[in-house]
Design a protein around this motif. Sequence first.
Motif, PDB file in Angstrom:
ATOM      1  N   LEU A 160      -4.491   3.506   2.469  1.00 57.43           N
ATOM      2  CA  LEU A 160      -4.678   3.078   1.087  1.00 57.43           C
ATOM      3  C   LEU A 160      -3.690   3.788   0.177  1.00 57.43           C
ATOM      4  CD1 LEU A 160      -8.510   3.089   1.280  1.00 57.43           C
ATOM      5  CD2 LEU A 160      -7.137   1.099   0.756  1.00 57.43           C
ATOM      6  N   THR A 161      -2.985   4.696   0.723  1.00 56.32           N
ATOM      7  CA  THR A 161      -1.930   5.482   0.077  1.00 56.32           C
ATOM      8  C   THR A 161      -2.461   6.381  -1.040  1.00 56.32           C
ATOM      9  OG1 THR A 161       0.375   5.431  -0.532  1.00 56.32           O
ATOM     10  CG2 THR A 161      -1.041   3.978  -1.790  1.00 56.32           C
TER      11      THR A 161
ATOM     12  N   ARG B  78      -7.548   4.594  -6.733  1.00 53.86           N
ATOM     13  CA  ARG B  78      -6.677   3.602  -6.112  1.00 53.86           C
ATOM     14  C   ARG B  78      -5.363   3.527  -6.880  1.00 53.86           C
ATOM     15  NH1 ARG B  78      -8.488  -0.164  -2.319  1.00 53.86           N
ATOM     16  NH2 ARG B  78     -10.556   0.419  -1.649  1.00 53.86           N
ATOM     17  N   GLN B  79      -4.386   2.916  -6.217  1.00 56.24           N
ATOM     18  CA  GLN B  79      -3.104   2.687  -6.878  1.00 56.24           C
ATOM     19  C   GLN B  79      -3.334   1.966  -8.186  1.00 56.24           C
ATOM     20  OE1 GLN B  79      -0.087   0.421  -4.921  1.00 56.24           O
ATOM     21  NE2 GLN B  79      -0.133   1.733  -3.117  1.00 56.24           N
ATOM     22  N   ASP B  80      -2.700   2.419  -9.202  1.00 58.39           N
ATOM     23  CA  ASP B  80      -2.701   1.761 -10.514  1.00 58.39           C
ATOM     24  C   ASP B  80      -4.088   1.670 -11.148  1.00 58.39           C
ATOM     25  OD1 ASP B  80       0.010   1.326 -10.042  1.00 58.39           O
ATOM     26  OD2 ASP B  80      -0.368  -0.585  -9.062  1.00 58.39           O
TER      27      ASP B  80
ATOM     28  N   GLU C  61      -6.728  -5.603  -1.640  1.00 54.47           N
ATOM     29  CA  GLU C  61      -7.306  -4.482  -0.903  1.00 54.47           C
ATOM     30  C   GLU C  61      -6.751  -3.142  -1.378  1.00 54.47           C
ATOM     31  OE1 GLU C  61      -7.064  -5.228   3.298  1.00 54.47           O
ATOM     32  OE2 GLU C  61      -8.186  -7.094   3.120  1.00 54.47           O
ATOM     33  N   VAL C  62      -5.601  -3.192  -2.018  1.00 55.66           N
ATOM     34  CA  VAL C  62      -5.006  -1.967  -2.551  1.00 55.66           C
ATOM     35  C   VAL C  62      -5.469  -1.723  -3.979  1.00 55.66           C
ATOM     36  CG1 VAL C  62      -2.831  -0.842  -3.179  1.00 55.66           C
ATOM     37  CG2 VAL C  62      -2.989  -2.161  -1.063  1.00 55.66           C
ATOM     38  N   THR C  63      -5.461  -2.775  -4.788  1.00 56.84           N
ATOM     39  CA  THR C  63      -5.725  -2.580  -6.228  1.00 56.84           C
ATOM     40  C   THR C  63      -7.157  -2.887  -6.646  1.00 56.84           C
ATOM     41  OG1 THR C  63      -5.161  -4.854  -6.814  1.00 56.84           O
ATOM     42  CG2 THR C  63      -3.339  -3.269  -6.704  1.00 56.84           C
ATOM     43  N   LEU C  64      -7.873  -3.669  -5.836  1.00 52.93           N
ATOM     44  CA  LEU C  64      -9.224  -4.163  -6.172  1.00 52.93           C
ATOM     45  C   LEU C  64      -9.219  -5.002  -7.457  1.00 52.93           C
ATOM     46  CD1 LEU C  64     -11.664  -1.232  -5.256  1.00 52.93           C
ATOM     47  CD2 LEU C  64     -10.902  -3.150  -3.862  1.00 52.93           C
TER      48      LEU C  64
ATOM     49  N   MET D 148       1.302   5.366   7.787  1.00 55.03           N
ATOM     50  CA  MET D 148       0.270   4.324   7.953  1.00 55.03           C
ATOM     51  C   MET D 148       0.151   3.864   9.401  1.00 55.03           C
ATOM     52  SD  MET D 148       0.614   2.198   4.471  1.00 55.03           S
ATOM     53  CE  MET D 148       0.226   2.993   2.928  1.00 55.03           C
TER      54      MET D 148
ATOM     55  N   ARG E 124      -2.996  -7.920  -1.386  1.00 58.26           N
ATOM     56  CA  ARG E 124      -2.797  -6.914  -2.427  1.00 58.26           C
ATOM     57  C   ARG E 124      -4.112  -6.449  -3.049  1.00 58.26           C
ATOM     58  NH1 ARG E 124       0.202  -2.831  -4.017  1.00 58.26           N
ATOM     59  NH2 ARG E 124       0.581  -2.697  -6.250  1.00 58.26           N
TER      60      ARG E 124
ATOM     61  N   ALA F  35       0.817  -1.216   0.000  1.00 59.67           N
ATOM     62  CA  ALA F  35       0.000   0.000   0.000  1.00 59.67           C
ATOM     63  C   ALA F  35       0.850   1.265   0.000  1.00 59.67           C
ATOM     64  CB  ALA F  35      -0.943   0.007   1.203  1.00 59.67           C
ATOM     65  N   ALA F  36       2.029   1.201   0.590  1.00 64.42           N
ATOM     66  CA  ALA F  36       2.892   2.390   0.611  1.00 64.42           C
ATOM     67  C   ALA F  36       3.889   2.285  -0.535  1.00 64.42           C
ATOM     68  CB  ALA F  36       3.622   2.491   1.937  1.00 64.42           C
ATOM     69  N   ARG F  37       3.941   3.338  -1.319  1.00 60.92           N
ATOM     70  CA  ARG F  37       4.777   3.280  -2.515  1.00 60.92           C
ATOM     71  C   ARG F  37       6.090   4.033  -2.355  1.00 60.92           C
ATOM     72  NH1 ARG F  37       1.178   3.843  -7.812  1.00 60.92           N
ATOM     73  NH2 ARG F  37       0.569   5.870  -7.026  1.00 60.92           N
TER      74      ARG F  37
END
Lengths: 339, 218
Positions: B124-125, B153-155, A247-250, A129, A245, A119-121
């Motif tokens: 969620l950044t 969201r990311q990407d 949960e971050v990208t769906l 976070m 993952r 989640a952290a880039r």
Amino acid sequence: MKVLATYNLALMVLLALLASGSKPSIPPFKVPKGWPKPVYQFSENPVTTAGVQLGRALFYDPILSADSSTSCSSCHSPYNAFAHTDHTLSHGIDGREGRRNAPALFNLAWQPLFMRDGAARHLDMQALMPITHPDEMGETLPHLLAKLNKSNYYKQAAFNAWGDSTITSPIMLKSLSQFLLTLVSSTARYDEVMAGKAVFSEPEAKGHLVFKQQCQSCHPEPLFTNHKFERNGLPMDPDLKDLGRYEVTLQTGDSLRFMVPTLRNLEYTYPYMHDGRMRKLGQVLTHYSGKQLVTSTSKQLPAITISPDDRVHLTAFLLTLNDRGFIFNPAHEAPEIRR
Amino acid sequence: MVSAVSVLVILAVLGVATPLSALGQTVQVSLGWQGKPIALPHSTMMGEGKTTTLELVKLYLHYQQQGQWVHHLLDFESQAQHTLPIRLEQDSMVIYLGTAKGLDARGVRSGPLDPSQGMYWTWLTGYIQAKVVGSSTMVKHAKNKFEYHLGHRQDQAYELPHLVLKKSASDQVIMLDMACWLQQTNMATQPKLVEPGNSATALLQAMANCCIINQVHK
């Protein structure tokens, strides 16, 4: 009056010179020989001794949490390779419990994404976070900055590091990054062997071969992680409902994918897996034995086959990745903070 | 030699107030309600006998000026009208709603992009591109509160919503019509949307669709 003003000016110039003098200093970060180039952009946050010291103080200080009870080191202890141990999930303020096993913190300069789900880039943004999560440190950034700016200790430390005694989010987060970047684990027995300063025992050498055949695709040397998101073959915990993952990208393809952890310092970082459900390394090996895993690029790997002998050898090899010099490095321990 | 515009751009990046007179032509951004400018908090009747109060609207904008990306955080709660230090160098320019893509992957920033501005999704950044908070009797629970945090969201594949500003001899006002925008929400059924994703990006796009650009003749 004029004399006083001149004196103040001279003092400020002197302090500024002292502060600027601390900036380049001896870089506390060094790329170990033969390792890849770090992904962290050091040019945007040059590591200095004073910056590392400020970050180190922040890392160990429970002032970062809402009730000043929980520090970063509460879940990331130096004696556990900056992971936690003995309990499966991370503990936060007010006895709250998170959903994940706190990961070990080292060799972060080579890591492109952070947290088990990525989640952290950026390392500089990662600390936000846990600081703000209600189940972890439960603090708000403005309130935390206000607390830090009341502290003469931190104001002085910020001035020493950045030439500015006002602590801002960039100063706090970049200083934390500077300390974290110095956590380099590269002095394990494995590293000595690779440097030609030692040799593996026979079981270790056999274990190294087994490792290369069975584990290397996800845990490549020398970092022992590919930093990708893979399925570890574990079913979802019905209480935690952690989809990783996804949960971050769906993206449905990212469901139950978690970042591949490094295998360095395994002896110090139990329990294992993203939710800490395995207490022993043997359980992990049993879990993977016979498993046919699919990589993040949907490549189906051959089933992992580990015979009883291989298991002994592999364990012997994995233990060569323990880095006592890193674990007991006094430069990583808690500093004395006088607020 | 550093040009006046460069100085203004640097000041804007640093979040420093810009001297308007130095610009000649100005571009202002304000909130509106059915075409008329409003200041927050703003209460009005919306629907049949339903009172709606807008309490907070915060929005990121960014655009390119002299080869540099300039970000602004417009906080309409603290200031009803914001002046953008823009100099149109060509016949038109694009102003994007939200922040540039992938900023969270490039480290911590100060000024309008400082995460302490409260416009950052920590777990969620990424940046919250816009926030709208208020209350309405259309919302039957949670003390009539509604809250929208908009972003992606990311990407997530999506187009940044944008406005096109054309060169003009007159001052220009970009008015974000909140009556138009609130109609795009499902306030009664979904008064709270605080996670990034498709719904949140659709509502950000709706903000661009609800912007009206007017020329102001002196």
